[in-house]
Design an enzyme around this catalytic site. Structure first.
Site, PDB file in Angstrom:
ATOM      1  N   ASN A 184       1.576 -65.156  82.594  1.00 12.81           N
ATOM      2  CA  ASN A 184       1.211 -66.103  81.524  1.00 12.81           C
ATOM      3  C   ASN A 184       0.997 -65.473  80.140  1.00 12.81           C
ATOM      4  O   ASN A 184       1.313 -66.082  79.133  1.00 12.81           O
ATOM      5  CB  ASN A 184       0.033 -66.991  81.942  1.00 12.81           C
ATOM      6  N   GLU A 186      -9.049 -59.149  87.492  1.00 13.84           N
ATOM      7  CA  GLU A 186      -9.196 -60.297  86.583  1.00 13.84           C
ATOM      8  C   GLU A 186      -8.461 -61.463  87.231  1.00 13.84           C
ATOM      9  O   GLU A 186      -7.229 -61.523  87.187  1.00 13.84           O
ATOM     10  CB  GLU A 186      -8.577 -59.965  85.213  1.00 13.84           C
ATOM     11  N   CYS A 210      -6.091 -68.660  82.386  1.00 12.60           N
ATOM     12  CA  CYS A 210      -7.123 -68.507  83.425  1.00 12.60           C
ATOM     13  C   CYS A 210      -8.418 -69.202  83.052  1.00 12.60           C
ATOM     14  O   CYS A 210      -9.193 -69.583  83.918  1.00 12.60           O
ATOM     15  CB  CYS A 210      -7.361 -67.030  83.709  1.00 12.60           C
TER      16      CYS A 210
HETATM   17  P1  NAP Z   1       0.130 -63.592  90.887  1.00 14.83           P
HETATM   18  O1  NAP Z   1       1.139 -64.405  91.600  1.00 14.83           O
HETATM   19  O2  NAP Z   1      -1.104 -63.208  91.596  1.00 14.83           O
HETATM   20  O3  NAP Z   1       0.913 -62.290  90.360  1.00 14.83           O
HETATM   21  C1  NAP Z   1       0.309 -61.353  89.527  1.00 14.83           C
HETATM   22  C2  NAP Z   1       1.042 -60.029  89.650  1.00 14.83           C
HETATM   23  O4  NAP Z   1       0.840 -59.493  90.960  1.00 14.83           O
HETATM   24  C3  NAP Z   1       2.548 -60.130  89.468  1.00 14.83           C
HETATM   25  O5  NAP Z   1       3.014 -58.990  88.793  1.00 14.83           O
HETATM   26  C4  NAP Z   1       3.034 -60.137  90.913  1.00 14.83           C
HETATM   27  O6  NAP Z   1       4.377 -59.747  91.029  1.00 14.83           O
HETATM   28  C5  NAP Z   1       2.097 -59.138  91.526  1.00 14.83           C
HETATM   29  N1  NAP Z   1       1.992 -59.191  92.983  1.00 14.83           N
HETATM   30  C6  NAP Z   1       2.231 -60.229  93.812  1.00 14.83           C
HETATM   31  N2  NAP Z   1       2.020 -59.858  95.102  1.00 14.83           N
HETATM   32  C7  NAP Z   1       1.641 -58.560  95.085  1.00 14.83           C
HETATM   33  C8  NAP Z   1       1.282 -57.615  96.092  1.00 14.83           C
HETATM   34  N3  NAP Z   1       1.272 -57.934  97.382  1.00 14.83           N
HETATM   35  N4  NAP Z   1       0.958 -56.372  95.710  1.00 14.83           N
HETATM   36  C9  NAP Z   1       0.947 -56.016  94.410  1.00 14.83           C
HETATM   37  N5  NAP Z   1       1.287 -56.873  93.412  1.00 14.83           N
HETATM   38  C10 NAP Z   1       1.624 -58.130  93.743  1.00 14.83           C
HETATM   39  O7  NAP Z   1      -0.336 -64.325  89.536  1.00 14.83           O
HETATM   40  P2  NAP Z   1       0.548 -65.089  88.453  1.00 14.83           P
HETATM   41  O8  NAP Z   1       1.053 -66.354  89.044  1.00 14.83           O
HETATM   42  O9  NAP Z   1       1.536 -64.160  87.819  1.00 14.83           O
HETATM   43  O10 NAP Z   1      -0.572 -65.407  87.350  1.00 14.83           O
HETATM   44  C11 NAP Z   1      -1.410 -66.514  87.437  1.00 14.83           C
HETATM   45  C12 NAP Z   1      -2.794 -66.128  87.942  1.00 14.83           C
HETATM   46  O11 NAP Z   1      -3.342 -65.110  87.118  1.00 14.83           O
HETATM   47  C13 NAP Z   1      -3.784 -67.288  87.850  1.00 14.83           C
HETATM   48  O12 NAP Z   1      -4.563 -67.322  89.016  1.00 14.83           O
HETATM   49  C14 NAP Z   1      -4.625 -66.937  86.637  1.00 14.83           C
HETATM   50  O13 NAP Z   1      -5.912 -67.492  86.633  1.00 14.83           O
HETATM   51  C15 NAP Z   1      -4.669 -65.459  86.747  1.00 14.83           C
HETATM   52  N6  NAP Z   1      -5.021 -64.872  85.446  1.00 14.83           N
HETATM   53  C16 NAP Z   1      -6.260 -64.336  85.279  1.00 14.83           C
HETATM   54  C17 NAP Z   1      -6.636 -63.826  84.036  1.00 14.83           C
HETATM   55  C18 NAP Z   1      -7.977 -63.210  83.806  1.00 14.83           C
HETATM   56  O14 NAP Z   1      -8.126 -62.512  82.814  1.00 14.83           O
HETATM   57  N7  NAP Z   1      -8.957 -63.423  84.656  1.00 14.83           N
HETATM   58  C19 NAP Z   1      -5.721 -63.869  82.982  1.00 14.83           C
HETATM   59  C20 NAP Z   1      -4.461 -64.425  83.205  1.00 14.83           C
HETATM   60  C21 NAP Z   1      -4.114 -64.912  84.438  1.00 14.83           C
HETATM   61  P3  NAP Z   1       5.535 -60.894  91.125  1.00 14.83           P
HETATM   62  O15 NAP Z   1       5.510 -61.615  89.846  1.00 14.83           O
HETATM   63  O16 NAP Z   1       6.769 -60.128  91.339  1.00 14.83           O
HETATM   64  O17 NAP Z   1       5.157 -61.758  92.290  1.00 14.83           O
END
Ligand code: NAP
Length: 477
Positions: A151, A247, A283
């Site tokens: 995002n 995060e 988020c």
């Molecule tokens: P995500 O699906 O959890 O993916 C995040 C990252 O993790 C991606 O680079 C993903 O790669 C990687 N990943 C997935 N499976 C993994 C594994 N088994 N081992 C290591 N890495 C792995 O999250 P998203 O859909 O990209 O982002 C949305 C989420 O992020 C929401 O829940 C949002 O709230 C959260 N977020 C939190 C914050 C904060 O500061 N708290 C800020 C922004 C977003 P791939 O893309 O290749 O699957």
């Protein structure tokens, strides 16, 4: 654009590639290599060399390189913003905002490079100890694995990489497979600014493949992760003995107190902007709004009136307020959650329609039962749930009725109510007369409960990305 990995400053291509599509219309934006554990191995070996080279840089040199990186990014704002629009589907205004924040995050990190400090330890404050003097210092960890979400690919990667480098670490970055092109460009820019090429590595690919190999690598001393709770839990169960910063997600809540009648139009605008920015894929998006029941109808009227003015459509156009969500699967899930809430008794008072595979109208749903996923979980889409509550106490209880605890907000003129809310709401950040979506990049930012572990904001990230070494001299011998 044909993407590549960056390992020791070299562009690495692979036969197997992953396509990146424009979320708005599905057109092809580019490709990235499908990196695997062998590529991660090479990147970590490079980062180990990079860490040794980072040790040769003084704090001032690290400061200067980061400053240069901030200037380069500022000069290329428009190009980075256009790439963000195509990869994330965020509007051009949102993308320019993200680039501006990333410039600031790098600048703040540059300043922190000069403040990686320790302090004196009073060894003689223990009984019987004399003649011992010393101090502790903060030293870098070594190789840090940075895993980032789709995002905010630019600013959230800067929140990891810039403090890590400011503190003298080397990094291997695994960006989201949907938005890697922006991160590759950032990696190149950091090397161009002057960091040793071995210290900044980018491995692209699938989370379960390249990401997993990075997490499990024994020479990676820390994983700093931003993403979903589900992925965060998997990472921590697989990574073994290393440091973690997590995060994670949230379903942020805000309470509007009974004394806010006059301010409802401004509050409604803030709430709608906080709920629908980046099509709700933030988020700290406003997801759950609790309004004192005496103001419920007036608030709903105001928020609906403002929401109807928002222009939904092509994110490349300056006039667009709300663009698409990241892919069709995300839109399917969001629509299913709206339907579920309605089947449990909620009512859609605005929006609720799907305009294309990925475009969803900004949607306001009222009286959402607590068992609905729209209340319980993170919707990560352009949907706000508005419920009435009878008191401040009920508002606090409702905001806390969540597995998450990232940020929350209260609107009130009553200072006692504000303090009570701030004391009793379980969150990493409390906003008074502001929506939970408010964040500036220098503040400590992070969550409690399932929203995560640790804090970002360059000063705080530097603390997470260093460890303490104690040094003691016996002056009597
Ligand atoms: P995500 O699906 O959890 O993916 C995040 C990252 O993790 C991606 O680079 C993903 O790669 C990687 N990943 C997935 N499976 C993994 C594994 N088994 N081992 C290591 N890495 C792995 O999250 P998203 O859909 O990209 O982002 C949305 C989420 O992020 C929401 O829940 C949002 O709230 C959260 N977020 C939190 C914050 C904060 O500061 N708290 C800020 C922004 C977003 P791939 O893309 O290749 O699957």
């Amino acid at each position: 654009m044909k993407g590549y990995m960056l390992i020791a400053g070299k562009k690495v291509f692979k036969k197997e590639e992953i396509e990146i599509h424009f979320p708005y219309d599905g057109s092809l934006v580019g490709t990235i290599p499908r990196g695997d554990s062998k590529d991660v191995e090479l990147a970590v070996e490079s980062a180990k060399v990079g860490f040794e080279k980072m040790k040769e840089l003084t704090a001032y040199e690290r400061f200067r390189i980061l400053e240069r990186a901030a200037r380069l990014l500022s000069k290329r704002s428009r190009k980075f913003a256009q790439l963000l629009v195509m990869e994330v589907g965020k509007t051009i205004n949102e993308a320019m905002g993200e680039v501006g924040r990333a410039v600031n995050t790098i600048t703040l990190s540059a300043e922190e490079a000069k403040r990686v400090l320790g302090e004196e330890v009073r060894f003689d404050a223990a009984p019987g100890v004399k003649g011992k003097v010393g101090f502790y210092r903060r030293v870098p960890l070594g190789v840090i694995g940075c895993i980032t979400p789709f995002n905010f690919p630019l600013n959230l990667t800067c929140h990891k990489v810039a403090p890590a480098l400011a503190a003298g670490n080397a990094v291997v970055i695994k960006p989201s497979e949907n938005t890697s092109l922006t991160v590759i460009k950032l990696g190149e820019l950091l090397i161009e600014a002057g960091f040793p090429p071995e210290a900044v590595n980018v491995v692209t690919g699938y989370g379960e493949e390249a990401g997993d190999a990075l997490v499990r690598h024994p020479d990676v001393r820390m994983i700093t992760f931003t993403g979903s709770v589900q992925t965060g839990k998997i990472i921590m169960s697989r990574g073994g003995l290393k440091k973690y910063a997590m995060e994670l997600g949230s379903n942020a809540g805000v309470y509007i107190d009974k004394d806010q009648k006059e301010k409802l139009p401004q509050i409604a605008e803030k709430v709608a902007r906080g709920g629908f920015a980046l099509a709700g894929q933030v988020c700290i998006s406003v997801q759950r709004v609790f309004v004192h029941s005496s103001l419920f109808e007036d608030f709903v009227k105001e928020v609906v009136e403002f929401t109807r003015k928002l222009k939904v459509g092509d994110p490349r156009l300056e006039e667009t307020d709300v663009g698409p969500v990241i892919d069709k699967g995300a839109a399917d899930r969001i629509m299913e959650w709206i339907e579920e809430a309605v089947s449990l008794g909620a009512e859609v008072v605005c929006g609720g329609k799907r305009l294309s595979d990925t475009l969803i109208e900004p949607t306001v749903v009222i009286n959402v039962p607590r068992e609905a996923r729209l209340f319980r979980s993170e919707v990560f889409g352009p949907v706000i749930a508005v419920n009435g509550v009878n008191s401040l106490e009920e508002g606090i209880e409702a905001v806390n009725d969540s597995p998450y605890g990232l940020q929350a907000g209260i609107f009130t003129d009553n200072i006692k109510a504000a303090f009570k809310f701030a004391e009793e709401v379980e969150c990493g950040g409390i906003m008074v007369n502001e929506i939970p979506t408010f964040r500036v990049d220098q503040m400590p930012y992070g969550g409690v409960k399932e929203s995560g572990i640790g804090r970002e904001g360059p000063k705080f990230a530097v603390e997470e990305m260093t460890e303490i070494k104690t040094i003691c001299f016996d002056t009597t011998l």
